[in-house]
Design a protein around this motif. Structure first.
Motif, PDB file in Angstrom:
ATOM      1  N   GLY A  31       0.803  -1.216   0.000  1.00 34.43           N
ATOM      2  CA  GLY A  31       0.000   0.000   0.000  1.00 34.43           C
ATOM      3  C   GLY A  31       0.840   1.272   0.000  1.00 34.43           C
ATOM      4  N   GLY A  32       2.145   1.128  -0.153  1.00 31.53           N
ATOM      5  CA  GLY A  32       3.058   2.264   0.013  1.00 31.53           C
ATOM      6  C   GLY A  32       2.867   3.413  -0.954  1.00 31.53           C
ATOM      7  N   GLN A  39       6.447   4.657 -14.555  1.00 33.57           N
ATOM      8  CA  GLN A  39       7.662   4.023 -14.055  1.00 33.57           C
ATOM      9  C   GLN A  39       7.361   3.302 -12.731  1.00 33.57           C
ATOM     10  N   LEU A  40       6.391   3.868 -12.003  1.00 35.34           N
ATOM     11  CA  LEU A  40       6.023   3.291 -10.700  1.00 35.34           C
ATOM     12  C   LEU A  40       4.527   2.981 -10.692  1.00 35.34           C
ATOM     13  N   VAL A  41       4.219   1.739 -10.492  1.00 39.96           N
ATOM     14  CA  VAL A  41       2.812   1.327 -10.437  1.00 39.96           C
ATOM     15  C   VAL A  41       2.483   0.848  -9.024  1.00 39.96           C
ATOM     16  N   ALA A  42       1.377   1.347  -8.490  1.00 36.16           N
ATOM     17  CA  ALA A  42       0.888   0.878  -7.187  1.00 36.16           C
ATOM     18  C   ALA A  42      -0.270  -0.072  -7.448  1.00 36.16           C
ATOM     19  N   VAL A  43       0.003  -1.356  -7.312  1.00 38.80           N
ATOM     20  CA  VAL A  43      -1.049  -2.355  -7.549  1.00 38.80           C
ATOM     21  C   VAL A  43      -2.099  -2.214  -6.448  1.00 38.80           C
ATOM     22  N   PRO A  44      -3.378  -2.177  -6.814  1.00 37.46           N
ATOM     23  CA  PRO A  44      -4.435  -1.954  -5.818  1.00 37.46           C
ATOM     24  C   PRO A  44      -4.484  -3.040  -4.754  1.00 37.46           C
ATOM     25  N   GLY A  45      -5.058  -2.684  -3.625  1.00 39.47           N
ATOM     26  CA  GLY A  45      -5.317  -3.650  -2.575  1.00 39.47           C
ATOM     27  C   GLY A  45      -6.374  -4.648  -3.015  1.00 39.47           C
TER      28      GLY A  45
END
Lengths: 341, 341, 341, 341
Positions: free
Chosen positions: A113-114, A156-162
Motif C-alpha cells: 500500500g506504500g 515508471q512506478l505502479v501501485a497495484v491496488p489492494g
C-alpha cells in the motif's frame, strides 16, 4: 511500445516468500515474455538461502528458486541487470526501497500500500508511518489494469491496488463513471480468506480461531484507497473467514432516479472485451468460482433504485499477483491476460 | 468415599488460558460438586490480569474469571485453601510445579505429559528434558478413567492421558485385556483437529497452511505412552487436519486365530455400563458426532483375523478436560459423568 | 401462571427428524420441567420407525427415541394426552396441522414460517401457498422471547421467529423502540451455515458446491418478517457459507441526528438482565462463539450517524430450537433460560 | 507414433456434466493437440441443452460448451467424425457404451470402473452388475500412465485407474517391482474430499453431514483394483472428509529383511524423469499441495523394516481427468504432461 521477444524482460521479485510473492514468482516464471531475475527476501530473514519450493511444496515442480537475501550487492546487480522490480514487501519497506530502483531507471511495480493513497498526509493515520516520498507518490500510477491501461503502460512506478479495493472498484467504477450513483454512501460488505492476513504466525489466524468475524470497522486502510479512487463515499467493512483464499464483496448502492436496466447494462459494457472480467447481469459470484483464477466475477441485482453488486476475486491473484502481471503486460505492450490463462 | 456436598471441593487451574485450560475451567465452573478456586497463568504471561472470557468469547456468559499470575503468594494461598490443582501447563512446567502442591498435601491432576510415562529415562528422548521427579512419577496414576477407577480414586497424583492415547487405548484395551490381539504390531492412523497444537501463534497452524498432512512419523511422544499402557507394540501416525476439534483414530489389528465375533462382543462388554463410552459394533464414528461432547465413540469391523476399530473423541474433552473431570469425580466418589452431561 | 412440577408438562414434536427437530428433541428431553411425549414424522416418511439417534449419532446417548409416523391414531393420542405440540414441519404443513391441535385445546409452538407474517395475503408471494387460517394467523404471537414475554406466556399459538429475523431483530429492536433509527432503510448482510437449508439431499448444498455466495436477493421470505416486526424498511441479503451452523448478521443503520453513545447504551440496556443475550458495546461477534449455544451475541460500532451492529446466533438454537424452549419456559412461568444452560 | 499437428485429434466427452467430466472438458479444451468434438450427457438428463459453464461458473471463461443429449444421431456423428471417446459415465453405462465406439474403430478412454478389473466375474460382487463384455475387458489396458506407457500407447481401450488406486499404486508399485515388499498385507488408510462422491444430491454429502468418517470397510471396489494391479494383498480403508478435493493415502508396508535405504531410493528412482511425480524421500505430502494440480506427491519414512509411504493427489485430476490426458498424450506420441502444466 513494441512487443518484446520472449524472456527478454527481466523481473526481480522482492518479498518473494509471502503468499503474494510466491504466486507472483510462479506467474513470472511461467510467463512467456518474462524472465525471473531472482527472488529476494530481507537480508536478515530466516528464509534467505532456502528454496521457494521448500516453503511452497505445491510449487515444487516450478519454484526450485533460491530466496536470496537482499544485500547491497544483490541490489546493485538488480539495478544493473534487471528491468522491473516487483515489491511484495511491507508498506513502509516498499516506500524505502522503491526510490533507489526508480532512480536507477528501473520500473517498479509495488504490491504494497506504500504508493496507493493520494498524499503523504494520508499515511500516518492509515498506515502508521511518515511517508517521505512525496515525489514518487505523485508519480505513482494506480494499477487497476482494466481502468488505467495507458497510464500504467507509461508509468515508471505502479501501485497495484489492494485486494478489497480491487473487488470493490471493479464493481463500482462502471456505475460511477456512467453517473448512475446517487451521492449517498455505498456500503461494501466484504469477506476474505485468511491468506489476506499474510504468511506469518499469529494467534488471530491460527486455524482454530477462525470462523467468520468482522474487523477493522470504520478504520481499515482500504477505505481511503477506495474512496479516493471512486471519488465517492463508501462504508467498507471487512470480515475474516476460515477459508484460505478469495474475497466476496456485497455492495449496496443507490441509483439515481430514472436509472434504467439499460443504463446499467451499458455501464458494464465497458467490460465486454475484457478477458479477465466475467460479468453477467444476474450472476451470484461465489468464492469457489474464483479461487486460483485471475478473474473478477461480477453480477448485479436491483429493485427500484436499490442496487446490489456482487464481486468476487482471488485475493492473491486479481487482488495482487495476477493484477501485477496485467500491469507489466500493459507496459510491455502485451495482451493484458498474457501468461495468466 | 462419601459424597461431598456441592461446592465443597475447591479446585485451582494452572495454565487456564490454553484451549484445554479454558474447557476445564468451564467444566469446573458448572460442576455441582466443585468450586473453582482460581484460574492461573504464568506470572509473566501477558494474559495475566485479563478475564478468561476475553480470550474465549464463546464462554462470555460463564467465564468472567480473572487469569491470575501464579506468584509465590498465589501458590501459597492455593496450598492453604484449595483441595485439588489441575495442571494444564507445558510438560516440564507440570513436572516442576506438581511436587510442591503434592508435598503440601493437595491432590494434583496433571493434563500434561509430565507424569504419563513409566520412567524418567523415557523423558529426554521423547520430551526433550530431564525428569527429576522419579518419586512422583512412580506415584502417578494413569488417569484413563474407565480403566483405572480405583487407582485414580486413591491417587494423589493423576496423569491424565494424552488425546491420541485416549482414543487409541479406549479402542484397544478391551481386546488386549481379553487376550484377543495377535502379537503383531497394531497400526494406529489418527487425524486431529488443530486445537491439538495448542493456543499459540505458529506458522504451521495458520489457517491457510492447514489441510491434511501426516507428522511426527515414528517419533511422536504418544507412541511410548500407548505402548506402555497397552503392553503391545503399536505404530502410531498422527495427521493434522484443518478442522478445529476432534480426533478420529482408525486402528488396524490382527486377531488371534479362532477369535469369534462373540469374543469381540464380550470384550467390549466392559463398556456396557460406562455412560461416556458409546460403543456400537458396526458404528463408523465421525468427528462431527463427538465434537463438544465428553464421549468416546467406538465401532469395530472385521474380516477374518483382520480387525479395524474406529474411535473418535473431542481432543479437548475426552482427550483432556472432561477426562480430568472424570478423574476428580472418581476421587470424590461421584458418578464418573457428574457435571459432564 | 404457576410453576409446574418437573416433567409434568408433556410436549410432542412433529417434524422431529430435521436439524431443528433433533435439536429441539434433545432440549425437551433434557429439560427439567418437560417430558417428551413423542417424536413424529410424516406417516409416509422413510424415517418413520427409526430411532432419532440413528439419524443423529452425536445424540446416541440421549435420543434413542423412535420416530413415529403421524397417523390419525397418533394425532388422537397427542390431542388427548399431550399439553404442547412443537411443529418443526414445512410451512404449509404447519398451517395445515396447527388448527386441529389448537382446537383440541393444546398449545402449539410452530417453528415454521406458517404463522409469522401479518396477514394471509403475505403468504402466496413469499411462501407460494394460500394460507387458509386467517383466524389462527391473527391469534399467533411472534415468539421473539426477549421482546414479547407476556404475549408469549398467554398465547395458545406461538410463531417462533426465523433464524435471520432473530439475529436481525435482536440487534435492531432496541434502536427502533428507542427511536434512534433514521427512516432510511437498514441494510442487513447476513451469512448462514448450511444447516439453514435443512436436512435434505440437494445439489446446492452438496459439500463441494459450498463456499460463500449470496442468494435470495430482494426476495427472501425473511424480508417481510423482519420489516413487519421492526416496522422499518430493511434490505436483507442472505449468503450461504460452507460451515455447518451459525449466522452472522452485519447491520448498517443510520442514526437520528444528535444520537449520543449514551442513547445507544441506554437502548441496549434492555438486555441487561437477559441471560441469553451477550451484549458488549464494541464486541465483534464471531460464528465460532455462538455455535451450539443458545445466545445471541451483539456488539455495535459507530462513526457519526452511521451505525454498524453485529449479531451472531446459532441458527438451529437461538434461531429455532432454543428460542422455542424460551417460549415454552415463558408459558410455564419458568426462567427463560431454563434447560438451556 | 508420430506427433500429431495441433487440434488434429478430435475427442468427444460423454458424461461431461460431472466433476470429472468438467475437469476433463477443460483439459481437452485447452490442450494444444486436441480438439473438443463435443460434450455429451444422457439423452434424458435435465442438463442436456445447458452450457457446461452454467454448471461450472468457475469455468465460465472457457467452457461455454453446450451439453448435448447423446441421441442416436449424436452417437453416429461421433463414430464418423471423432477419434477418441472419453467416457465419464457410470460404470455400467461405460460398459454398455464402449463397445459400439470401439467397434466403429474409435479409441475409448474410460474413466469409470467398467474395464478396470481382471475378469467379468469380479463385477457382480464389487460393482453389482453382470459384465457382458469379456472380450473388451481383456483388451482393456490399465491406464496408469507412468507404469504402462507402451501398452497405453497401443491400446484401443484404456481403463483409467480409480482415484484411490492411483494414489496407492503410484506409491507402492516401485517397491513391489523392486521386490522390497514382504508378503504381509499392505495397509492403505486413505482420506478423500467430497467430490469423490460425484456431483449429485445426496444426504450423505450434504455440507452439514461431512466431517471425517471411514466408509466401505473391507468392501470398497477399489480393493480388488489395487490388489490385482499390485499383485499383493492390501487392506484398503477409505474415509470421507469435508474438503472438496484431494486424497491423502497413508500406506503401511513391511520391507523384506536387509532392505537398505539405498534400495528404497533406487526403487523410487523410476520416477526420476517423470514430470508429474513429485517424489522426495522424507516429504510429507499435504492435500493443499496437490489440489488443482496434475501431480502425485510421494514421500517415504521408515524405521527398521516398517515403511510408511505418503501419497497425495487431486482425485479429479491425477485421480481421473489429468491421468486420462496423460493416456491420450501417450497414444498421440506427445510428452505425457502435454497440456497439463
Amino acid at each position: 511500445m513494441q512487443y518484446q521477444p520472449a524472456s527478454s524482460h527481466s523481473a526481480a521479485i522482492i518479498g518473494a516468500s509471502g503468499y503474494v510473492g510466491a504466486e507472483l514468482s510462479r506467474l513470472v516464471q511461467q510467463h512467456p515474455a518474462l524472465s525471473l531475475f531472482g527472488c529476494y527476501v530481507s537480508e536478515h530473514s530466516s528464509d534467505a538461502g532456502t528454496l521457494l519450493s521448500d516453503l511452497y511444496p505445491q510449487y515444487a515442480h516450478c519454484l526450485k528458486i533460491p530466496l536470496q537475501g537482499l544485500t547491497d550487492n544483490e541490489k546493485s546487480s538488480i539495478k544493473h541487470q534487471a528491468d522491473t522490480v516487483f515489491l511484495c514487501t511491507e508498506h513502509n519497506i516498499s516506500v524505502a526501497l522503491a526510490p533507489e530502483f526508480l532512480e536507477a531507471g528501473l520500473k517498479v511495480i509495488d504490491l504494497s500500500g506504500g504508493f496507493r493513497l493520494d498524499a503523504v498526509e494520508d499515511y500516518p493515520p492509515f498506515y502508521g508511518f511518515e511517508h517521505k516520498q512525496a515525489h514518487w507518490l505523485r508519480q505513482a500510477v494506480y494499477g487497476l489494469a482494466e481502468w488505467y491501461p495507458h497510464e500504467i503502460a507509461e508509468a515508471q512506478l505502479v501501485a497495484v491496488p489492494g485486494c478489497y479495493p480491487t473487488a470493490s472498484l471493479m464493481a463500482l467504477l462502471p456505475l460511477k463513471k456512467a453517473g448512475l450513483l446517487k451521492s449517498s454512501k455505498v456500503i461494501i460488505n466484504a469477506v476474505s480468506g485468511v491468506t489476506g492476513a499474510g504468511r506469518k504466525a499469529s494467534l488471530a489466524t491460527q486455524g482454530a480461531e477462525l470462523s467468520l468475524q468482522a474487523y477493522g470497522l470504520f478504520e481499515h486502510r482500504h477505505t481511503p484507497e477506495i474512496t479516493q479512487q471512486l471519488q465517492h463515499e463508501v462504508l467498507f467493512t471487512p470480515h475474516l473467514a476460515q477459508f484460505p483464499r478469495g474475497i466476496l464483496a456485497t455492495l449496496y448502492a443507490e441509483l439515481n432516479d430514472d436509472t434504467s436496466d439499460t443504463d446499467l447494462t451499458s455501464a458494464y459494457q465497458c467490460y465486454a472485451e475484457q478477458p479477465l472480467v466475467r460479468f453477467k447481469k444476474l450472476a451470484r459470484p461465489a468464492i469457489k468460482d474464483v479461487v486460483q483464477q485471475p478473474f473478477v466475477d461480477i453480477g448485479w441485482h436491483r429493485q427500484g433504485n436499490q442496487l446490489i453488486v456482487l464481486s468476487a476475486i482471488d485475493n492473491l491473484l486479481k487482488g495482487a499477483a495476477s493484477q501485477a502481471i496485467q500491469c507489466i503486460n500493459l507496459q510491455l505492450g502485451l495482451p493484458v491476460e498474457e501468461g495468466l490463462l
